[in-house]
Design an enzyme around this catalytic site. Sequence first.
Site, PDB file in Angstrom:
ATOM      1  N   ASP A  30      40.077  55.934  41.393  1.00 31.13           N
ATOM      2  CA  ASP A  30      40.990  55.749  40.383  1.00 31.13           C
ATOM      3  C   ASP A  30      42.121  56.830  39.995  1.00 31.13           C
ATOM      4  O   ASP A  30      41.764  57.977  40.141  1.00 31.13           O
ATOM      5  CB  ASP A  30      40.151  55.660  38.818  1.00 31.13           C
ATOM      6  CG  ASP A  30      40.767  55.038  37.875  1.00 31.13           C
ATOM      7  OD1 ASP A  30      40.452  53.797  37.384  1.00 31.13           O
ATOM      8  OD2 ASP A  30      41.957  55.841  37.513  1.00 31.13           O
ATOM      9  N   ILE A  31      43.320  56.340  39.640  1.00 31.40           N
ATOM     10  CA  ILE A  31      44.398  57.290  39.736  1.00 31.40           C
ATOM     11  C   ILE A  31      44.248  58.505  38.526  1.00 31.40           C
ATOM     12  O   ILE A  31      44.876  59.306  38.617  1.00 31.40           O
ATOM     13  CB  ILE A  31      45.725  56.677  39.971  1.00 31.40           C
ATOM     14  CG1 ILE A  31      46.927  57.565  40.441  1.00 31.40           C
ATOM     15  CG2 ILE A  31      46.408  55.963  38.507  1.00 31.40           C
ATOM     16  CD1 ILE A  31      48.242  56.853  40.522  1.00 31.40           C
ATOM     17  N   GLN A  93      41.483  45.682  28.863  1.00 32.34           N
ATOM     18  CA  GLN A  93      41.730  45.388  30.239  1.00 32.34           C
ATOM     19  C   GLN A  93      43.505  45.883  30.521  1.00 32.34           C
ATOM     20  O   GLN A  93      44.336  45.513  29.713  1.00 32.34           O
ATOM     21  CB  GLN A  93      41.598  44.030  30.832  1.00 32.34           C
ATOM     22  CG  GLN A  93      41.832  44.070  32.302  1.00 32.34           C
ATOM     23  CD  GLN A  93      41.679  42.663  32.731  1.00 32.34           C
ATOM     24  OE1 GLN A  93      41.362  41.543  31.908  1.00 32.34           O
ATOM     25  NE2 GLN A  93      41.715  42.545  34.153  1.00 32.34           N
ATOM     26  N   HIS A  99      38.682  44.296  38.587  1.00 33.01           N
ATOM     27  CA  HIS A  99      37.941  45.718  39.068  1.00 33.01           C
ATOM     28  C   HIS A  99      36.975  46.066  38.255  1.00 33.01           C
ATOM     29  O   HIS A  99      36.685  45.663  37.191  1.00 33.01           O
ATOM     30  CB  HIS A  99      39.327  46.693  39.168  1.00 33.01           C
ATOM     31  CG  HIS A  99      39.829  46.899  37.545  1.00 33.01           C
ATOM     32  ND1 HIS A  99      40.850  46.030  37.212  1.00 33.01           N
ATOM     33  CD2 HIS A  99      39.522  47.888  36.674  1.00 33.01           C
ATOM     34  CE1 HIS A  99      41.149  46.300  35.934  1.00 33.01           C
ATOM     35  NE2 HIS A  99      40.583  47.474  35.691  1.00 33.01           N
ATOM     36  N   HIS A 101      34.715  49.394  37.428  1.00 30.87           N
ATOM     37  CA  HIS A 101      34.757  50.790  37.513  1.00 30.87           C
ATOM     38  C   HIS A 101      33.471  51.335  37.793  1.00 30.87           C
ATOM     39  O   HIS A 101      32.310  50.655  37.321  1.00 30.87           O
ATOM     40  CB  HIS A 101      34.888  51.266  36.199  1.00 30.87           C
ATOM     41  CG  HIS A 101      36.308  50.840  35.738  1.00 30.87           C
ATOM     42  ND1 HIS A 101      37.419  51.845  35.458  1.00 30.87           N
ATOM     43  CD2 HIS A 101      36.935  49.764  35.081  1.00 30.87           C
ATOM     44  CE1 HIS A 101      38.416  51.344  34.987  1.00 30.87           C
ATOM     45  NE2 HIS A 101      38.322  50.217  34.882  1.00 30.87           N
TER      46      HIS A 101
HETATM   47  P1  AMP Z   1      41.069  49.045  32.874  1.00 29.20           P
HETATM   48  O1  AMP Z   1      41.864  49.511  31.909  1.00 29.20           O
HETATM   49  O2  AMP Z   1      39.781  48.439  32.894  1.00 29.20           O
HETATM   50  O3  AMP Z   1      42.284  47.805  33.516  1.00 29.20           O
HETATM   51  O4  AMP Z   1      41.640  49.998  34.266  1.00 29.20           O
HETATM   52  C1  AMP Z   1      42.561  49.996  35.083  1.00 29.20           C
HETATM   53  C2  AMP Z   1      42.221  51.207  35.850  1.00 29.20           C
HETATM   54  O5  AMP Z   1      43.334  51.320  36.963  1.00 29.20           O
HETATM   55  C3  AMP Z   1      42.696  52.545  35.114  1.00 29.20           C
HETATM   56  O6  AMP Z   1      41.307  53.284  35.030  1.00 29.20           O
HETATM   57  C4  AMP Z   1      43.586  53.384  35.736  1.00 29.20           C
HETATM   58  O7  AMP Z   1      43.612  54.788  36.043  1.00 29.20           O
HETATM   59  C5  AMP Z   1      43.592  52.785  37.110  1.00 29.20           C
HETATM   60  N1  AMP Z   1      44.858  52.644  37.893  1.00 29.20           N
HETATM   61  C6  AMP Z   1      46.081  51.981  37.569  1.00 29.20           C
HETATM   62  N2  AMP Z   1      46.845  52.320  38.682  1.00 29.20           N
HETATM   63  C7  AMP Z   1      46.187  52.785  39.697  1.00 29.20           C
HETATM   64  C8  AMP Z   1      46.633  53.227  40.995  1.00 29.20           C
HETATM   65  N3  AMP Z   1      47.917  52.921  41.515  1.00 29.20           N
HETATM   66  N4  AMP Z   1      45.723  53.615  41.887  1.00 29.20           N
HETATM   67  C9  AMP Z   1      44.561  53.762  41.428  1.00 29.20           C
HETATM   68  N5  AMP Z   1      43.985  53.413  39.974  1.00 29.20           N
HETATM   69  C10 AMP Z   1      44.868  52.868  39.329  1.00 29.20           C
END
Ligand code: AMP
Length: 137
Positions: A30-31, A93, A99, A101
Site C-alpha cells: 500500500d502506498i 471504500q 482489494h 488489506h
Molecule cells: P480503501 O480505502 O479500502 O479503498 O483503500 C484503498 C487503498 O489503496 C488505500 O490504503 C491507499 O493507500 C491505497 N492506494 C491508493 N493508490 C495506490 C497506489 N498507487 N499504490 C498502492 N496503494 C495505493
Amino acid sequence: MENCIFCKIVAGEIPCYKIFENEKILAFLDINPAVPGHVLVIPKKHFTDIFEIDDQYLQELIVVAKRIAEKMKTNFDAGGVNLFQSNGENAEQTVFHFHLHLLPRKGNDRINFSELLVNAEKIDNMKLEEIKKILGE
Ligand code: AMP
Ligand code: ZN
C-alpha cells in the site's frame, strides 16, 4: 477498466512494490501504509467490490492472502495479522477495484481495531432477532 488506478498497476502503467503475482492475482505494498508491511491483494481483472467479484477469483485471492499473512507472521516480526476490505462509499471504500488489506500487527502499534466494536453492547435482543431474520439463511 479505464481510469482505475489498480487496473493501471496491473497493466504496468503505474509502478508498485510487487509482493506476489500469478495469472489472476496481484499483491503489492500500500502506498500509504497504516503499518509497515501493509499489503493489498487484488484480482487482476476489474471487479468493483465484493458484490461483483467472481467467486473463483475470490477463492484464489483469499488463499494468496493466507500465504502472505503466514509470511508476515513468521518472517516480519508480526504477532498478528488483520485482513479487511471495504465495499461502497458508506464503507469508506476509496479505490473502486476490489482489494483486500493485510496488516501485520505488533502489540505496540497505533491501530485499534477493537474500536469498531464499541457500539456492540447497545443493540437490544429484539433488534438482534430482526437482524437475524434479515441476514440468516
Ligand atoms: P480503501 O480505502 O479500502 O479503498 O483503500 C484503498 C487503498 O489503496 C488505500 O490504503 C491507499 O493507500 C491505497 N492506494 C491508493 N493508490 C495506490 C497506489 N498507487 N499504490 C498502492 N496503494 C495505493
Ligand atoms: Zn480496476
